[in-house]
Design a protein around this motif. Structure first.
Motif, PDB file in Angstrom:
ATOM      1  N   PRO A 150      14.381  -3.239   8.662  1.00 57.32           N
ATOM      2  CA  PRO A 150      13.517  -4.359   9.063  1.00 57.32           C
ATOM      3  C   PRO A 150      13.160  -5.252   7.884  1.00 57.32           C
ATOM      4  N   PHE A 151      13.431  -4.777   6.671  1.00 57.97           N
ATOM      5  CA  PHE A 151      13.052  -5.553   5.487  1.00 57.97           C
ATOM      6  C   PHE A 151      14.195  -6.362   4.886  1.00 57.97           C
ATOM      7  N   ILE A 154      13.517 -10.106   4.871  1.00 58.01           N
ATOM      8  CA  ILE A 154      12.320 -10.667   4.227  1.00 58.01           C
ATOM      9  C   ILE A 154      12.696 -11.914   3.429  1.00 58.01           C
ATOM     10  N   ASP A 158       7.845 -15.209   3.411  1.00 56.89           N
ATOM     11  CA  ASP A 158       7.085 -14.068   3.957  1.00 56.89           C
ATOM     12  C   ASP A 158       6.190 -13.486   2.871  1.00 56.89           C
ATOM     13  N   ASN A 161       3.336 -15.744   1.859  1.00 57.82           N
ATOM     14  CA  ASN A 161       2.284 -15.765   2.881  1.00 57.82           C
ATOM     15  C   ASN A 161       1.290 -14.621   2.725  1.00 57.82           C
ATOM     16  N   LEU A 162       1.764 -13.497   2.167  1.00 56.26           N
ATOM     17  CA  LEU A 162       0.884 -12.346   1.981  1.00 56.26           C
ATOM     18  C   LEU A 162      -0.283 -12.697   1.064  1.00 56.26           C
TER      19      LEU A 162
ATOM     20  N   ILE B  11       4.092  -0.199   5.259  1.00 61.14           N
ATOM     21  CA  ILE B  11       4.830   0.054   4.026  1.00 61.14           C
ATOM     22  C   ILE B  11       3.781   0.267   2.947  1.00 61.14           C
ATOM     23  N   GLY B  65      -1.698  -7.660   4.214  1.00 62.20           N
ATOM     24  CA  GLY B  65      -1.346  -8.377   5.442  1.00 62.20           C
ATOM     25  C   GLY B  65      -0.028  -7.874   5.965  1.00 62.20           C
ATOM     26  N   GLU B  66       0.525  -8.588   6.942  1.00 58.68           N
ATOM     27  CA  GLU B  66       1.731  -8.078   7.602  1.00 58.68           C
ATOM     28  C   GLU B  66       2.977  -8.809   7.167  1.00 58.68           C
ATOM     29  N   ILE B  67       4.059  -8.074   7.128  1.00 66.32           N
ATOM     30  CA  ILE B  67       5.340  -8.666   6.830  1.00 66.32           C
ATOM     31  C   ILE B  67       6.323  -8.085   7.842  1.00 66.32           C
ATOM     32  N   ARG B  68       6.925  -8.950   8.636  1.00 69.45           N
ATOM     33  CA  ARG B  68       7.858  -8.494   9.695  1.00 69.45           C
ATOM     34  C   ARG B  68       7.240  -7.370  10.540  1.00 69.45           C
ATOM     35  N   PHE B  70       5.070  -5.181   9.757  1.00 64.53           N
ATOM     36  CA  PHE B  70       4.637  -3.986   9.027  1.00 64.53           C
ATOM     37  C   PHE B  70       3.434  -4.330   8.155  1.00 64.53           C
ATOM     38  N   THR B  72       1.395  -4.251   4.999  1.00 63.66           N
ATOM     39  CA  THR B  72       1.845  -4.046   3.622  1.00 63.66           C
ATOM     40  C   THR B  72       0.677  -3.589   2.760  1.00 63.66           C
TER      41      THR B  72
END
Lengths: 164, 195
Positions: A150-151, A154, A158, A161-162, B11, B65-68, B70, B72
């Motif tokens: 799933p990564f 990325i 993405d 944005n975190l 993760i 926060g979330e990534i795809r 998940f 994090t």
């Protein structure tokens, strides 16, 4: 034996098996809390009276504790100390290493006893080691089949944005 | 090593702040802790001596926060910088995903930086990691001090690999989040490649 360098991956199926096992251990050992921690300090699973407990910190300190004791063991020529026990006024902590990589933590009070906890932990550890071995095999199979992670998709956005 | 939990869709990654004694590793974590929203951080743990020198490690869990889909989470650790705590430093590097080397810019700490970086290289190697391959960033801290070395000179001595590098002043926060962001980015990119 689990390798200490491979990434730990947890799947639903194994997680459910682990939860059933530690919930049973909680009942059979009359414990307050049970949790499972990776030797690197990551919390894997927890059950019991965890509401007022900072499980993330507990996981990190547990791993630090096991690592420091492991260092002591090596200094005196032991491979590791596989069981640790901390006795408090009310609550006690029993730590044991399962499958070489995972730490099983049992917190208990006067409703239980060290003897009972040791007995139940020993049995549960064997079953837990089997689940963990399956998990490692599954992770390796998934790797070799080269399934899309799933990564893998990325993007830099993405990640940016975190931090926003 | 990162922990990917498909059951809870999380993760978890481990980042270690390394560097010579009093270079500002703990101060970096304290600044991050103070500036992070309540819901995104856990309790910061400092195992320190009575004189506030790190004895074993500092620990700060962050949820970014979330990534795809998940969640994090980053677990930030510092090591004790003083030379004689080497056994503890080795333990903290176990399972590391990314390293921040915090250098002390002051002229009189120039050799201490080099010694600490060498020590990092050796200790990583002992854990099976290669400093040339692991996600790695360098922070030149204490840039505000009058006795700070020339940046070029520091960079030449400490960063021949040309990894991302940042100037910082940890108590005021300058460069602190930039450093964290850079190492987090490298760790996530590594995860992407490693699948």
């Amino acid at each position: 034996m689990l390798s200490s360098q491979s990434s730990l991956v947890m799947y639903d199926e194994e997680y459910q098996k682990i939860m059933i096992l530690i919930e049973r251990l909680l009942r059979e050992s009359n414990a307050k809390v049970i949790f499972l921690v990776d030797k690197d300090g990551q919390l894997i699973a927890a059950t019991g009276e965890t509401e007022n407990l900072d499980t993330t910190s507990l996981a990190s300190l547990t791993a630090g504790n096991i690592a420091a004791t492991g260092g002591l063991a090596k200094l005196i020529g032991e491979k590791e100390f596989s069981i640790l026990f901390h006795e408090g006024e009310k609550d006690n902590i029993h730590l044991s290493i399962v499958g070489g990589r995972v730490i099983l933590v049992v917190i208990f009070d006067q409703r239980s006893s060290l003897g009972l906890v040791r007995l139940r932990v020993k049995k549960a550890s064997n079953e837990l080691a089997v689940i963990l071995e399956d998990l490692v095999r599954k992770t390796q199979d998934q790797h070799s089949e080269f399934q899309a992670s799933p990564f893998s998709e990325i993007t830099d956005d993405d990640i940016d944005n975190l931090f926003n | 090593m990162s922990f990917i939990n498909y059951a809870s869709r999380e993760i978890n990654c481990k980042i270690v702040y390394y560097g010579p004694g009093l270079c500002g590793k703990t101060t970096n974590l304290q600044y991050i802790y103070n500036k992070t929203a309540e819901g995104s951080k856990g309790k910061m743990i400092s195992l320190a001596t009575e004189t506030e020198r790190t004895l074993f490690f500092d620990f700060l869990p962050l949820a970014l926060g979330e990534i795809r889909g998940f969640k994090t989470r980053f677990h930030l650790y510092t090591v004790p910088g003083q030379v004689f705590y080497d056994a503890s430093r080795k333990l903290i590097l176990k399972g590391v995903d990314g390293v921040v080397f915090v250098a002390d810019s002051q002229e009189e700490r120039f050799d201490a930086n080099i010694e600490s970086l060498e020590n990092l290289r050796d200790n990583l190697e002992e854990q099976g990691f290669d400093i040339e391959k692991i996600p790695f960033v360098i922070q030149y801290n204490k840039r505000d001090l009058p006795n700070a070395c020339d940046l070029e000179e520091l960079s030449k001595a400490l960063n021949p690999r040309r990894v991302p590098e940042f100037e910082a002043c940890a108590p005021t926060g300058e460069g602190v989040f930039e450093t964290l962001k850079a190492v987090a980015k490298l760790v996530l990119n590594d995860l992407k490649k490693g699948g």
